[in-house]
Motif scaffolding. Sequence first.
Motif, PDB file in Angstrom:
ATOM      1  N   THR A 240      22.654  -4.259   5.703  1.00 12.46           N
ATOM      2  CA  THR A 240      22.826  -5.292   4.692  1.00 12.46           C
ATOM      3  C   THR A 240      24.175  -5.096   4.013  1.00 12.46           C
ATOM      4  OG1 THR A 240      20.453  -5.434   4.267  1.00 12.46           O
ATOM      5  CG2 THR A 240      21.917  -6.310   2.575  1.00 12.46           C
ATOM      6  N   LEU A 241      24.992  -6.154   4.025  1.00 11.51           N
ATOM      7  CA  LEU A 241      26.257  -6.158   3.296  1.00 11.51           C
ATOM      8  C   LEU A 241      26.108  -7.123   2.130  1.00 11.51           C
ATOM      9  CD1 LEU A 241      27.076  -5.688   6.493  1.00 11.51           C
ATOM     10  CD2 LEU A 241      29.381  -5.900   5.590  1.00 11.51           C
ATOM     11  N   THR A 242      26.467  -6.682   0.940  1.00  7.82           N
ATOM     12  CA  THR A 242      26.345  -7.535  -0.235  1.00  7.82           C
ATOM     13  C   THR A 242      27.682  -7.604  -0.973  1.00  7.82           C
ATOM     14  OG1 THR A 242      25.551  -5.632  -1.535  1.00  7.82           O
ATOM     15  CG2 THR A 242      23.892  -7.081  -0.571  1.00  7.82           C
ATOM     16  N   GLY A 243      28.056  -8.815  -1.365  1.00  4.50           N
ATOM     17  CA  GLY A 243      29.249  -9.021  -2.177  1.00  4.50           C
ATOM     18  C   GLY A 243      30.547  -8.648  -1.509  1.00  4.50           C
ATOM     19  N   VAL A 244      30.630  -8.817  -0.188  1.00  3.47           N
ATOM     20  CA  VAL A 244      31.813  -8.399   0.562  1.00  3.47           C
ATOM     21  C   VAL A 244      32.868  -9.506   0.549  1.00  3.47           C
ATOM     22  CG1 VAL A 244      32.694  -7.750   2.834  1.00  3.47           C
ATOM     23  CG2 VAL A 244      30.523  -6.835   2.030  1.00  3.47           C
ATOM     24  N   ASN A 245      34.115  -9.141   0.297  1.00  3.36           N
ATOM     25  CA  ASN A 245      35.240 -10.073   0.344  1.00  3.36           C
ATOM     26  C   ASN A 245      35.648 -10.244   1.805  1.00  3.36           C
ATOM     27  OD1 ASN A 245      37.545 -11.569  -0.007  1.00  3.36           O
ATOM     28  ND2 ASN A 245      38.348 -10.322  -1.656  1.00  3.36           N
ATOM     29  N   LEU A 246      35.300 -11.395   2.383  1.00  2.00           N
ATOM     30  CA  LEU A 246      35.407 -11.577   3.833  1.00  2.00           C
ATOM     31  C   LEU A 246      36.829 -11.571   4.371  1.00  2.00           C
ATOM     32  CD1 LEU A 246      32.772 -14.232   4.957  1.00  2.00           C
ATOM     33  CD2 LEU A 246      32.873 -11.811   5.560  1.00  2.00           C
TER      34      LEU A 246
ATOM     35  N   GLN B 266      40.485 -16.528   9.455  1.00  2.00           N
ATOM     36  CA  GLN B 266      40.218 -17.941   9.200  1.00  2.00           C
ATOM     37  C   GLN B 266      39.045 -18.204   8.263  1.00  2.00           C
ATOM     38  OE1 GLN B 266      40.157 -18.821  13.601  1.00  2.00           O
ATOM     39  NE2 GLN B 266      41.440 -20.526  12.960  1.00  2.00           N
ATOM     40  N   LEU B 267      38.365 -17.128   7.802  1.00  2.00           N
ATOM     41  CA  LEU B 267      37.213 -17.326   6.930  1.00  2.00           C
ATOM     42  C   LEU B 267      37.363 -16.456   5.691  1.00  2.00           C
ATOM     43  CD1 LEU B 267      34.420 -18.600   6.483  1.00  2.00           C
ATOM     44  CD2 LEU B 267      33.425 -16.663   7.724  1.00  2.00           C
ATOM     45  N   SER B 268      37.218 -17.069   4.524  1.00  5.02           N
ATOM     46  CA  SER B 268      37.283 -16.323   3.269  1.00  5.02           C
ATOM     47  C   SER B 268      36.070 -16.661   2.424  1.00  5.02           C
ATOM     48  CB  SER B 268      38.574 -16.649   2.516  1.00  5.02           C
ATOM     49  OG  SER B 268      38.565 -18.004   2.076  1.00  5.02           O
ATOM     50  N   GLY B 269      35.838 -15.835   1.400  1.00  6.11           N
ATOM     51  CA  GLY B 269      34.705 -16.045   0.515  1.00  6.11           C
ATOM     52  C   GLY B 269      33.993 -14.732   0.250  1.00  6.11           C
ATOM     53  N   ILE B 270      33.021 -14.772  -0.656  1.00  7.77           N
ATOM     54  CA  ILE B 270      32.203 -13.600  -0.979  1.00  7.77           C
ATOM     55  C   ILE B 270      30.893 -13.726  -0.215  1.00  7.77           C
ATOM     56  CG2 ILE B 270      31.141 -12.258  -2.813  1.00  7.77           C
ATOM     57  CD1 ILE B 270      34.223 -12.393  -2.843  1.00  7.77           C
ATOM     58  N   ALA B 271      30.590 -12.726   0.623  1.00  6.89           N
ATOM     59  CA  ALA B 271      29.509 -12.868   1.596  1.00  6.89           C
ATOM     60  C   ALA B 271      28.400 -11.842   1.408  1.00  6.89           C
ATOM     61  CB  ALA B 271      30.067 -12.743   3.010  1.00  6.89           C
ATOM     62  N   ASN B 272      27.195 -12.290   1.735  1.00  3.18           N
ATOM     63  CA  ASN B 272      26.050 -11.405   1.950  1.00  3.18           C
ATOM     64  C   ASN B 272      25.649 -11.555   3.416  1.00  3.18           C
ATOM     65  OD1 ASN B 272      25.968 -10.701  -0.768  1.00  3.18           O
ATOM     66  ND2 ASN B 272      24.566 -12.365  -1.273  1.00  3.18           N
ATOM     67  N   ILE B 273      25.479 -10.431   4.103  1.00  2.00           N
ATOM     68  CA  ILE B 273      25.190 -10.471   5.540  1.00  2.00           C
ATOM     69  C   ILE B 273      24.057  -9.496   5.858  1.00  2.00           C
ATOM     70  CG2 ILE B 273      26.135 -10.195   7.864  1.00  2.00           C
ATOM     71  CD1 ILE B 273      28.929 -10.562   6.643  1.00  2.00           C
ATOM     72  N   ASN B 274      23.053  -9.995   6.561  1.00  4.69           N
ATOM     73  CA  ASN B 274      21.957  -9.142   7.039  1.00  4.69           C
ATOM     74  C   ASN B 274      21.964  -9.137   8.561  1.00  4.69           C
ATOM     75  OD1 ASN B 274      20.654  -8.425   4.501  1.00  4.69           O
ATOM     76  ND2 ASN B 274      20.123 -10.592   4.354  1.00  4.69           N
TER      77      ASN B 274
END
Length: 416
Positions: free
Chosen positions: A198-204, A216-224
């Motif tokens: 689980t990744l939380t609050g990652v600067n993509l 090519q992709l930016s934003g603050i991400a949560n990834i499971n």
Amino acid sequence: NVDIKDWNKVPIIVGDIQSNTVNLQSTLKKFGIDYVPTNPSALTKVSFSSHFNATTNGAALQKTQITIDKTVLNGDVAIIDFSQPKYRFDLALNEIIIDDYLPVATDDSNTASKDKALTATEALAAPIILLKDIYANGTFKANKITANKIKLTNSVINIASTDSTVTITPTVDLYDGKLAGSTVLQRGKSPTLLIKNTLTGVNLEPLLTDAEVSDQLSGIANINTNIVVSEKSGEPSSKGTIVLSVKNGALKGVDIKKVLDDAQATIDKIRGKSVNQDAESNTDETRFAEMSATLLINNDIVTNNDLSMKAPAFRINGQGTVNTAAQTLDYLTSIVIVNTNSGQGGESLNDLKGFTIPVRFTGPLASPKYAIDTKALLKANAGKELDEKKVELKAKADVKKAELKAKADCQCPTRQ
């Protein structure tokens, strides 16, 4: 400083060892080893100190300190049973840039690396090869690690091994966020790797750029992630899911505003209006407030059926596939204009409000091409005009009906 005890029983060797600071690069050259690190000053200041004890069955290093340039590694390491080694360790590292110690790439090595580039499945399966015969238990801590340009801080990695499994549980700070989870290797004739992270609050954007995955992709991400990697007869395979949610981001290389302008131009041509597109107004990116997607992994084919992207002016849904080995995509999106007064879109797209515009993206991931489904757009336009005409006719009919009713209800006095 060495002392040997119990010669007549089981010999035990105990002692201390300490080296001066040496230039390991020069030492390697004296042994005829052709090694040129990426950083010219790497391995020029190396020292080692430790207390040790050993028997014919195993050995231990205690209060060990290894210094390599600015990197300092402290801790204890033990090897139990040389015939079937089992490792125990407790290590702490201040910082290291692993990239500095990689050999300088030559033209030949670059060509070879491209020819032998790992697929996504092969990369996921790499830990199977490394861990399937390893028995290790311990903790490794590191303040800062840079590897393949990816920056990790405050890393704590625990490893626990049994005869049937190897379990790795990391916690890491990375790119303003955190990673936690587990990787479990199930041993056997067909070893299996279970990856749950689980990744939380990652600067993509900086993460993906440093990893050379995409810029090519930016934003603050949560990834499971929940992926199963197996190996049979030396051939790896992977299946699983990656659930992604991103807020306040941008998709670069895909300009939805330009797509919408092209759709509006098509409508204008149909209606006999002049077409005047300002190419300079288009920016090569699409900003969004929210994006979510579930990626289905099947070896090197990634399928998505539930893309949802929300921006002030439009909504996007999508489905399609990405071939990670070939670095290509085939993806169909549906774009709906919901607000023509703000955000990407604007009043120039008023005719598209409420439309569903099908757009297919194909080609290389780095520079995809798109095509609007013109037939579906024309059909939607005809339907909209018909609906507008129906509303207009109904309004006129309602007005006429109201007038007739008012006249019928009017009871004027009759002259005698």
